[in-house]
Design a protein around this motif. Structure first.
Motif, PDB file in Angstrom:
ATOM      1  N   LEU A   1      38.265  17.851  43.666  1.00 54.15           N
ATOM      2  CA  LEU A   1      37.592  17.072  44.709  1.00 54.15           C
ATOM      3  C   LEU A   1      38.535  16.061  45.343  1.00 54.15           C
ATOM      4  N   THR A   2      39.276  15.327  44.539  1.00 57.56           N
ATOM      5  CA  THR A   2      40.182  14.320  45.099  1.00 57.56           C
ATOM      6  C   THR A   2      41.292  14.965  45.915  1.00 57.56           C
ATOM      7  N   THR A   3      41.790  16.105  45.477  1.00 55.49           N
ATOM      8  CA  THR A   3      42.832  16.801  46.232  1.00 55.49           C
ATOM      9  C   THR A   3      42.316  17.237  47.601  1.00 55.49           C
ATOM     10  N   LEU A   4      41.154  17.876  47.624  1.00 56.11           N
ATOM     11  CA  LEU A   4      40.572  18.323  48.894  1.00 56.11           C
ATOM     12  C   LEU A   4      40.226  17.143  49.790  1.00 56.11           C
ATOM     13  N   TYR A   5      39.715  16.081  49.206  1.00 54.07           N
ATOM     14  CA  TYR A   5      39.361  14.874  49.967  1.00 54.07           C
ATOM     15  C   TYR A   5      40.603  14.284  50.623  1.00 54.07           C
ATOM     16  N   ARG A   6      41.692  14.163  49.880  1.00 55.08           N
ATOM     17  CA  ARG A   6      42.917  13.588  50.430  1.00 55.08           C
ATOM     18  C   ARG A   6      43.478  14.468  51.548  1.00 55.08           C
ATOM     19  N   GLU A   7      43.415  15.780  51.371  1.00 53.97           N
ATOM     20  CA  GLU A   7      43.892  16.687  52.425  1.00 53.97           C
ATOM     21  C   GLU A   7      43.047  16.530  53.691  1.00 53.97           C
ATOM     22  N   PHE A   8      41.753  16.440  53.521  1.00 52.07           N
ATOM     23  CA  PHE A   8      40.832  16.267  54.641  1.00 52.07           C
ATOM     24  C   PHE A   8      41.074  14.927  55.325  1.00 52.07           C
ATOM     25  N   GLN A   9      41.290  13.887  54.533  1.00 52.24           N
ATOM     26  CA  GLN A   9      41.524  12.551  55.066  1.00 52.24           C
ATOM     27  C   GLN A   9      42.860  12.496  55.815  1.00 52.24           C
ATOM     28  N   THR A  10      43.884  13.101  55.260  1.00 53.43           N
ATOM     29  CA  THR A  10      45.191  13.115  55.899  1.00 53.43           C
ATOM     30  C   THR A  10      45.136  13.802  57.260  1.00 53.43           C
ATOM     31  N   ALA A  11      44.275  14.818  57.359  1.00 50.07           N
ATOM     32  CA  ALA A  11      44.118  15.544  58.627  1.00 50.07           C
ATOM     33  C   ALA A  11      43.140  14.859  59.573  1.00 50.07           C
TER      34      ALA A  11
ATOM     35  N   TYR B   1      31.577  13.745  58.066  1.00 51.99           N
ATOM     36  CA  TYR B   1      30.983  13.616  56.737  1.00 51.99           C
ATOM     37  C   TYR B   1      30.176  14.857  56.362  1.00 51.99           C
ATOM     38  N   GLY B   2      29.745  15.608  57.362  1.00 53.51           N
ATOM     39  CA  GLY B   2      28.970  16.811  57.097  1.00 53.51           C
ATOM     40  C   GLY B   2      29.743  17.859  56.309  1.00 53.51           C
ATOM     41  N   TRP B   3      31.049  17.722  56.232  1.00 58.76           N
ATOM     42  CA  TRP B   3      31.861  18.664  55.468  1.00 58.76           C
ATOM     43  C   TRP B   3      31.861  18.368  53.972  1.00 58.76           C
ATOM     44  N   PHE B   4      31.435  17.175  53.575  1.00 53.43           N
ATOM     45  CA  PHE B   4      31.583  16.800  52.168  1.00 53.43           C
ATOM     46  C   PHE B   4      30.734  17.617  51.195  1.00 53.43           C
ATOM     47  N   PRO B   5      29.514  18.043  51.537  1.00 52.76           N
ATOM     48  CA  PRO B   5      28.822  18.948  50.604  1.00 52.76           C
ATOM     49  C   PRO B   5      29.598  20.236  50.371  1.00 52.76           C
ATOM     50  N   LEU B   6      30.225  20.751  51.427  1.00 53.87           N
ATOM     51  CA  LEU B   6      30.991  21.990  51.304  1.00 53.87           C
ATOM     52  C   LEU B   6      32.290  21.759  50.536  1.00 53.87           C
TER      53      LEU B   6
ATOM     54  N   SER C   1      37.784   5.868  54.887  1.00 54.97           N
ATOM     55  CA  SER C   1      38.230   4.985  55.964  1.00 54.97           C
ATOM     56  C   SER C   1      38.946   5.767  57.052  1.00 54.97           C
ATOM     57  N   GLY C   2      38.510   5.549  58.281  1.00 50.04           N
ATOM     58  CA  GLY C   2      39.165   6.171  59.422  1.00 50.04           C
ATOM     59  C   GLY C   2      38.605   7.510  59.827  1.00 50.04           C
TER      60      GLY C   2
ATOM     61  N   PRO D   1      38.712  19.932  60.011  1.00 51.10           N
ATOM     62  CA  PRO D   1      38.587  21.000  59.019  1.00 51.10           C
ATOM     63  C   PRO D   1      39.532  22.163  59.251  1.00 51.10           C
ATOM     64  N   VAL D   2      40.062  22.290  60.462  1.00 53.70           N
ATOM     65  CA  VAL D   2      40.989  23.383  60.763  1.00 53.70           C
ATOM     66  C   VAL D   2      42.401  23.001  60.335  1.00 53.70           C
ATOM     67  N   THR D   3      42.862  21.820  60.764  1.00 50.16           N
ATOM     68  CA  THR D   3      44.198  21.358  60.403  1.00 50.16           C
ATOM     69  C   THR D   3      44.361  21.236  58.894  1.00 50.16           C
ATOM     70  N   SER D   4      43.320  20.778  58.236  1.00 42.20           N
ATOM     71  CA  SER D   4      43.372  20.606  56.788  1.00 42.20           C
ATOM     72  C   SER D   4      43.189  21.908  56.026  1.00 42.20           C
ATOM     73  N   ALA D   5      42.810  22.970  56.744  1.00 38.41           N
ATOM     74  CA  ALA D   5      42.508  24.300  56.173  1.00 38.41           C
ATOM     75  C   ALA D   5      41.220  24.303  55.360  1.00 38.41           C
ATOM     76  N   ILE D   6      40.451  23.221  55.417  1.00 32.50           N
ATOM     77  CA  ILE D   6      39.206  23.145  54.652  1.00 32.50           C
ATOM     78  C   ILE D   6      38.228  24.223  55.100  1.00 32.50           C
ATOM     79  N   ARG D   7      38.123  24.439  56.420  1.00 29.61           N
ATOM     80  CA  ARG D   7      37.160  25.441  56.890  1.00 29.61           C
ATOM     81  C   ARG D   7      37.500  26.820  56.338  1.00 29.61           C
ATOM     82  N   ASP D   8      38.771  27.192  56.389  1.00 28.87           N
ATOM     83  CA  ASP D   8      39.165  28.507  55.904  1.00 28.87           C
ATOM     84  C   ASP D   8      38.953  28.639  54.400  1.00 28.87           C
ATOM     85  N   GLU D   9      39.251  27.584  53.659  1.00 30.11           N
ATOM     86  CA  GLU D   9      39.102  27.630  52.206  1.00 30.11           C
ATOM     87  C   GLU D   9      37.635  27.709  51.812  1.00 30.11           C
ATOM     88  N   VAL D  10      36.787  26.958  52.506  1.00 26.46           N
ATOM     89  CA  VAL D  10      35.352  27.013  52.236  1.00 26.46           C
ATOM     90  C   VAL D  10      34.808  28.394  52.591  1.00 26.46           C
ATOM     91  N   ALA D  11      35.203  28.899  53.735  1.00 25.93           N
ATOM     92  CA  ALA D  11      34.709  30.204  54.175  1.00 25.93           C
ATOM     93  C   ALA D  11      35.103  31.306  53.189  1.00 25.93           C
TER      94      ALA D  11
END
Length: 253
Positions: free
Chosen positions: A175-185, A79-84, A72-73, A189-199
């Protein structure tokens, strides 16, 4: 199957003795299921991967897991980040179980020492209210039971005492931890650090690759990064190309 540890993490887990496709089951029931509902089986008879590939394994030797996400939101392009995100979560879940190196291959595979142990297929719900994240993990197949020479299982990779609940609960926790971090941001992907962690986890970056593009063209070059939309950046003689979809082969020369 009781799956006690896994059931403590998410609101719903439905274990099926057999399923054609756990993704299809979740899509059909999406309206009645909550965010982070899970359907799992160790006997999937009609599994599929990207590009229409078939995913089949002997009953009881692998698990198919589908997680419903209703973010939500979040803007639909995020959504393209979810496979990663799912690949990163699975790599973190499997890493402590095997002596070899566990890495993510862009966009949807998890590898152990370069061989595929898990494939991920995400599918949008028809009304775009969310998506289903499907994962297939090879657990106890022997070398002869694996579908290709570049496939592996936790057993073949040297895991001891393979426990379905341990694998599933660890994956769902990450998965739930990363999802919540991504959702909170807000899906950034930059603010959540998801891009850096995936890379950091991505085995594709820095390698020579061949990408079969949707139009049928081949792109040969070096994968140099992932952009803010989750696209693979490939540097070739033609410059830098941002690849949103394609079949990637890691070249071994």
């Amino acid at each position: 199957m009781e799956l006690r540890r896994s059931r403590a993490i998410v609101p719903v887990i439905d274990f099926l003795a057999e399923a054609g496709s756990t993704n299809d089951v979740v899509v059909a029931r999406a309206a009645e299921l909550p965010d982070l509902a899970v359907v799992v089986t160790d006997n999937q008879t009609g599994g599929r991967g990207r590009l229409g590939r078939v995913w089949v394994s002997p009953p009881g030797t692998a698990i198919a897991v589908s997680v419903l996400v209703k973010p939500s939101g979040l803007p639909v392009p995020s959504y393209g980040w979810f496979p990663l995100i799912a690949g990163l979560a699975m790599s973190r879940a499997l890493n402590p179980l095997v002596p070899g190196e566990v890495e993510v291959k862009w966009p949807n595979d998890v590898l152990i020492d370069g061989d595929k142990v898990c494939g991920i297929l995400t599918e949008l719900l028809p009304d775009l209210s969310g998506l289903v994240i499907g994962s297939g993990v090879n657990l106890t197949q022997t070398r002869d039971e694996l579908p290709t020479e570049t496939s592996t299982s936790l057993l073949v990779a040297g895991a001891q005492d393979i426990d379905v609940d341990a694998v599933l609960s660890s994956y769902l926790t990450h998965l739930t931890t990363l999802y919540r971090e991504f959702q909170t941001a807000g899906g950034d992907p930059v603010t959540s650090a998801i891009r850096d962690e995936v890379a950091e986890a991505c085995h594709t970056i820095g390698r020579s690759v061949r990408v079969l593009l949707p139009a049928g063209d081949d792109l040969l070059g070096t994968a140099i990064g992932i952009d803010e939309d989750g696209r693979l950046l490939v540097e070739s003689d033609a410059g830098i190309t941002a690849v949103a979809a394609g079949d990637v082969t890691h070249l071994r020369y």
